[in-house]
Design an enzyme around this catalytic site. Structure first.
Site, PDB file in Angstrom:
ATOM      1  N   THR A   5       0.818  -1.227   0.000  1.00 19.26           N
ATOM      2  CA  THR A   5       0.000   0.000   0.000  1.00 19.26           C
ATOM      3  C   THR A   5       0.845   1.267   0.000  1.00 19.26           C
ATOM      4  OG1 THR A   5      -0.116  -0.070   2.403  1.00 19.26           O
ATOM      5  CG2 THR A   5      -1.936  -1.113   1.215  1.00 19.26           C
TER       6      THR A   5
ATOM      7  N   GLY B  41       5.285   2.966  -0.197  1.00 17.23           N
ATOM      8  CA  GLY B  41       6.747   2.806  -0.203  1.00 17.23           C
ATOM      9  C   GLY B  41       7.280   1.718  -1.124  1.00 17.23           C
ATOM     10  N   PHE B  42       8.199   0.916  -0.590  1.00 19.95           N
ATOM     11  CA  PHE B  42       8.903  -0.091  -1.402  1.00 19.95           C
ATOM     12  C   PHE B  42       7.916  -1.088  -2.024  1.00 19.95           C
ATOM     13  CE2 PHE B  42      12.624   0.040   1.914  1.00 19.95           C
ATOM     14  CZ  PHE B  42      12.939   1.330   1.539  1.00 19.95           C
TER      15      PHE B  42
ATOM     16  N   ARG C   1      -2.989  -3.655   5.030  1.00 17.46           N
ATOM     17  CA  ARG C   1      -4.227  -3.470   5.812  1.00 17.46           C
ATOM     18  C   ARG C   1      -5.142  -2.446   5.161  1.00 17.46           C
ATOM     19  NH1 ARG C   1      -0.983  -2.007  11.129  1.00 17.46           N
ATOM     20  NH2 ARG C   1       0.028  -0.872   9.419  1.00 17.46           N
ATOM     21  N   ARG C   2      -4.600  -1.511   4.370  1.00 15.20           N
ATOM     22  CA  ARG C   2      -5.431  -0.432   3.817  1.00 15.20           C
ATOM     23  C   ARG C   2      -6.048  -0.859   2.487  1.00 15.20           C
ATOM     24  NH1 ARG C   2      -1.083   4.270   4.900  1.00 15.20           N
ATOM     25  NH2 ARG C   2       0.287   2.476   4.558  1.00 15.20           N
TER      26      ARG C   2
ATOM     27  N   ASN D 130       8.002  -7.545   2.796  1.00 10.59           N
ATOM     28  CA  ASN D 130       8.356  -6.128   2.892  1.00 10.59           C
ATOM     29  C   ASN D 130       7.622  -5.421   4.027  1.00 10.59           C
ATOM     30  OD1 ASN D 130       8.997  -3.324   1.680  1.00 10.59           O
ATOM     31  ND2 ASN D 130       6.758  -3.439   1.579  1.00 10.59           N
TER      32      ASN D 130
ATOM     33  N   TYR E   7      14.021  -1.674  17.102  1.00 10.64           N
ATOM     34  CA  TYR E   7      13.879  -1.707  15.627  1.00 10.64           C
ATOM     35  C   TYR E   7      15.112  -2.393  15.029  1.00 10.64           C
ATOM     36  CZ  TYR E   7      13.527  -0.531  10.720  1.00 10.64           C
ATOM     37  OH  TYR E   7      13.478  -0.635   9.339  1.00 10.64           O
TER      38      TYR E   7
ATOM     39  N   GLU F  25       6.823   6.458   3.517  1.00 12.00           N
ATOM     40  CA  GLU F  25       6.028   6.846   4.692  1.00 12.00           C
ATOM     41  C   GLU F  25       6.658   6.338   5.991  1.00 12.00           C
ATOM     42  OE1 GLU F  25       1.920   5.700   4.098  1.00 12.00           O
ATOM     43  OE2 GLU F  25       1.846   6.729   2.168  1.00 12.00           O
ATOM     44  N   PHE F  26       7.821   5.674   5.850  1.00 10.68           N
ATOM     45  CA  PHE F  26       8.479   5.034   6.994  1.00 10.68           C
ATOM     46  C   PHE F  26       8.640   5.984   8.189  1.00 10.68           C
ATOM     47  CE2 PHE F  26      12.469   4.131   9.253  1.00 10.68           C
ATOM     48  CZ  PHE F  26      12.284   2.815   9.643  1.00 10.68           C
TER      49      PHE F  26
HETATM   50  P1  NDP Z   1       6.105   2.441   4.354  1.00 11.54           P
HETATM   51  O1  NDP Z   1       5.616   2.908   5.686  1.00 11.54           O
HETATM   52  O2  NDP Z   1       6.011   3.369   3.199  1.00 11.54           O
HETATM   53  O3  NDP Z   1       5.359   1.068   3.970  1.00 11.54           O
HETATM   54  C1  NDP Z   1       5.196   0.052   4.924  1.00 11.54           C
HETATM   55  C2  NDP Z   1       4.245  -1.007   4.390  1.00 11.54           C
HETATM   56  O4  NDP Z   1       4.138  -2.040   5.375  1.00 11.54           O
HETATM   57  C3  NDP Z   1       2.839  -0.460   4.149  1.00 11.54           C
HETATM   58  O5  NDP Z   1       2.361  -0.955   2.915  1.00 11.54           O
HETATM   59  C4  NDP Z   1       2.028  -1.030   5.297  1.00 11.54           C
HETATM   60  O6  NDP Z   1       0.704  -1.350   4.868  1.00 11.54           O
HETATM   61  C5  NDP Z   1       2.783  -2.347   5.576  1.00 11.54           C
HETATM   62  N1  NDP Z   1       2.532  -2.795   6.954  1.00 11.54           N
HETATM   63  C6  NDP Z   1       2.988  -2.244   8.096  1.00 11.54           C
HETATM   64  N2  NDP Z   1       2.479  -2.901   9.158  1.00 11.54           N
HETATM   65  C7  NDP Z   1       1.710  -3.897   8.655  1.00 11.54           C
HETATM   66  C8  NDP Z   1       0.917  -4.928   9.231  1.00 11.54           C
HETATM   67  N3  NDP Z   1       0.824  -5.083  10.565  1.00 11.54           N
HETATM   68  N4  NDP Z   1       0.247  -5.768   8.422  1.00 11.54           N
HETATM   69  C9  NDP Z   1       0.336  -5.647   7.077  1.00 11.54           C
HETATM   70  N5  NDP Z   1       1.065  -4.707   6.467  1.00 11.54           N
HETATM   71  C10 NDP Z   1       1.735  -3.837   7.250  1.00 11.54           C
HETATM   72  O7  NDP Z   1       7.609   1.980   4.590  1.00 11.54           O
HETATM   73  P2  NDP Z   1       8.758   1.446   3.590  1.00 11.54           P
HETATM   74  O8  NDP Z   1       8.219   1.116   2.272  1.00 11.54           O
HETATM   75  O9  NDP Z   1       9.894   2.377   3.697  1.00 11.54           O
HETATM   76  O10 NDP Z   1       9.191   0.128   4.387  1.00 11.54           O
HETATM   77  C11 NDP Z   1       9.062  -1.172   3.870  1.00 11.54           C
HETATM   78  C12 NDP Z   1      10.030  -2.080   4.597  1.00 11.54           C
HETATM   79  O11 NDP Z   1      11.361  -1.637   4.393  1.00 11.54           O
HETATM   80  C13 NDP Z   1       9.842  -2.141   6.104  1.00 11.54           C
HETATM   81  O12 NDP Z   1      10.067  -3.476   6.510  1.00 11.54           O
HETATM   82  C14 NDP Z   1      10.936  -1.219   6.640  1.00 11.54           C
HETATM   83  O13 NDP Z   1      11.320  -1.573   7.942  1.00 11.54           O
HETATM   84  C15 NDP Z   1      12.033  -1.475   5.643  1.00 11.54           C
HETATM   85  N6  NDP Z   1      13.048  -0.431   5.471  1.00 11.54           N
HETATM   86  C16 NDP Z   1      12.698   0.884   5.253  1.00 11.54           C
HETATM   87  C17 NDP Z   1      13.691   1.842   5.072  1.00 11.54           C
HETATM   88  C18 NDP Z   1      13.396   3.282   4.873  1.00 11.54           C
HETATM   89  O14 NDP Z   1      14.265   4.131   5.178  1.00 11.54           O
HETATM   90  N7  NDP Z   1      12.237   3.666   4.364  1.00 11.54           N
HETATM   91  C19 NDP Z   1      15.112   1.455   5.043  1.00 11.54           C
HETATM   92  C20 NDP Z   1      15.350   0.067   5.319  1.00 11.54           C
HETATM   93  C21 NDP Z   1      14.344  -0.839   5.490  1.00 11.54           C
HETATM   94  P3  NDP Z   1      -0.640  -1.020   5.695  1.00 11.54           P
HETATM   95  O15 NDP Z   1      -0.339   0.124   6.624  1.00 11.54           O
HETATM   96  O16 NDP Z   1      -1.647  -0.707   4.635  1.00 11.54           O
HETATM   97  O17 NDP Z   1      -0.935  -2.303   6.397  1.00 11.54           O
HETATM   98  C1  8X3 Z   2      15.218   2.120   8.037  1.00  7.95           C
HETATM   99  C2  8X3 Z   2      16.494   2.854   7.921  1.00  7.95           C
HETATM  100  O1  8X3 Z   2      18.273   4.099   9.254  1.00  7.95           O
HETATM  101  O2  8X3 Z   2      15.961   4.526   9.835  1.00  7.95           O
HETATM  102  O3  8X3 Z   2      15.409   0.775   8.338  1.00  7.95           O
HETATM  103  O4  8X3 Z   2      17.002   2.462  10.443  1.00  7.95           O
HETATM  104  S1  8X3 Z   2      16.954   3.507   9.454  1.00  7.95           S
END
Ligand code: NDP
Ligand code: 8X3
Length: 251
Positions: free
Chosen positions: A11, A13-14, A34-35, A85, A151, A187-188
């Protein structure tokens, strides 16, 4: 390419960027999150070129995960690539100040959720005969930073579990890739700082972070190699970032 790709967290980011990237190469998609409304919009955008099946569930809910995978129609019961992811960080606090609830949500999502989805989908990856699991770790798995405590711990667990999966799934010919991105503007940080937009935006000030598309391109590349080649462990950062700790900011 006509493969079936299951993406958790599609929904935003990645995950969302991966859906677009794999659709562009002709792969069929099972998109989850979830969305529901966002999944519906993404399906509308991508369907036609490829088939798109949205599944709404919370990865923390073991019964819901298994029920969702069991509900797949017969024609979807072969998965070529699973992209684990879905995940999040909640809070950036000293260990003694951090919230137990935040810790539990991160562990339940990033570690237990990934395990539930993998366990539920594994028979369908084995059925594909050449399955590939791609797990989203982080530079936070490799370098523990101040106020990253749990984390970082969840991503170190993803790193170790990915290695264990790779060893134990050798006999099924399943590839396991762990990808560890650095700071990426999705949205992280909005999630991590619980909607405090100014704190979230500060994270990306003074340098050009990775984009969701940069990470999706790398995931797609790793999933497009010859059958006998596997990228096991990928650490990728923007050029201004050296590791999990050092980012050069021009302020
Ligand atoms: P976003 O917040 O943009 O996306 C996160 C996604 O995870 C959303 O689609 C959300 O969907 C889903 N999600 C979260 N919790 C749940 C749940 N309980 N059940 C189902 N789906 C869930 O973040 P990113 O795209 O940046 O992050 C993706 C992954 O990459 C994560 O694992 C993050 O830890 C990791 N990561 C991110 C980095 C960054 O700097 N952005 C760097 C390194 C790793 P919904 O809310 O609709 O359920
Ligand atoms: C997300 C990157 O640097 O915020 O995993 O941990 S950081």
């Amino acid at each position: 390419m006509n493969r079936t790709i299951l993406i958790t967290g599609a929904t935003s980011g990645f995950g969302e960027a991966c859906a677009r990237k794999f659709a562009a190469s002709g792969d069929h998609l099972i998109i989850t999150g979830r969305r529901e409304e966002r999944l519906g919009k993404l399906k509308q955008e991508l369907e036609g070129k490829v088939q798109v099946l949205p599944l709404v569930f919370d990865v923390q809910d073991k019964a819901a995960v298994f029920a969702a995978i069991a509900s797949l129609p017969e024609t979807w019961k072969k998965i070529d690539v699973l992209i684990n992811n879905a995940g999040l960080a909640l809070g950036r606090d000293y260990f003694d100040d951090a919230s137990l609830q935040d810790w539990e949500t991160m562990i339940d999502t990033n570690v237990k959720g990934l395990l539930y989805v993998t366990k539920a989908a594994l028979p369908l990856l084995i059925a594909a005969d050449h399955g590939h699991i791609i797990n989203l770790g982080s530079v936070a798995a490799k370098d523990i930073y101040e106020k990253g405590n749990v984390y970082c711990g969840t991503k170190a667990a993803v790193d170790a579990i990915s290695h264990g999966m790779r060893i134990d799934l050798l006999r099924h010919g399943i590839k396991v890739t762990a990808i560890h991105p650095g700071a990426a503007d999705t949205e992280f940080s909005d999630v991590r700082f619980k909607g405090d937009a100014s704190q979230a935006r500060k994270i990306y000030e003074g340098f050009t972070p990775l984009s969701a598309e940069d990470v999706a391109d790398t995931i797609h590349y790793s999933a497009s190699l010859p059958a006998h080649v596997c990228l096991n462990d990928i650490v990728m950062t923007c050029t201004a970032q050296a590791d999990g700790i050092y980012i050069y900011k021009k302020m």
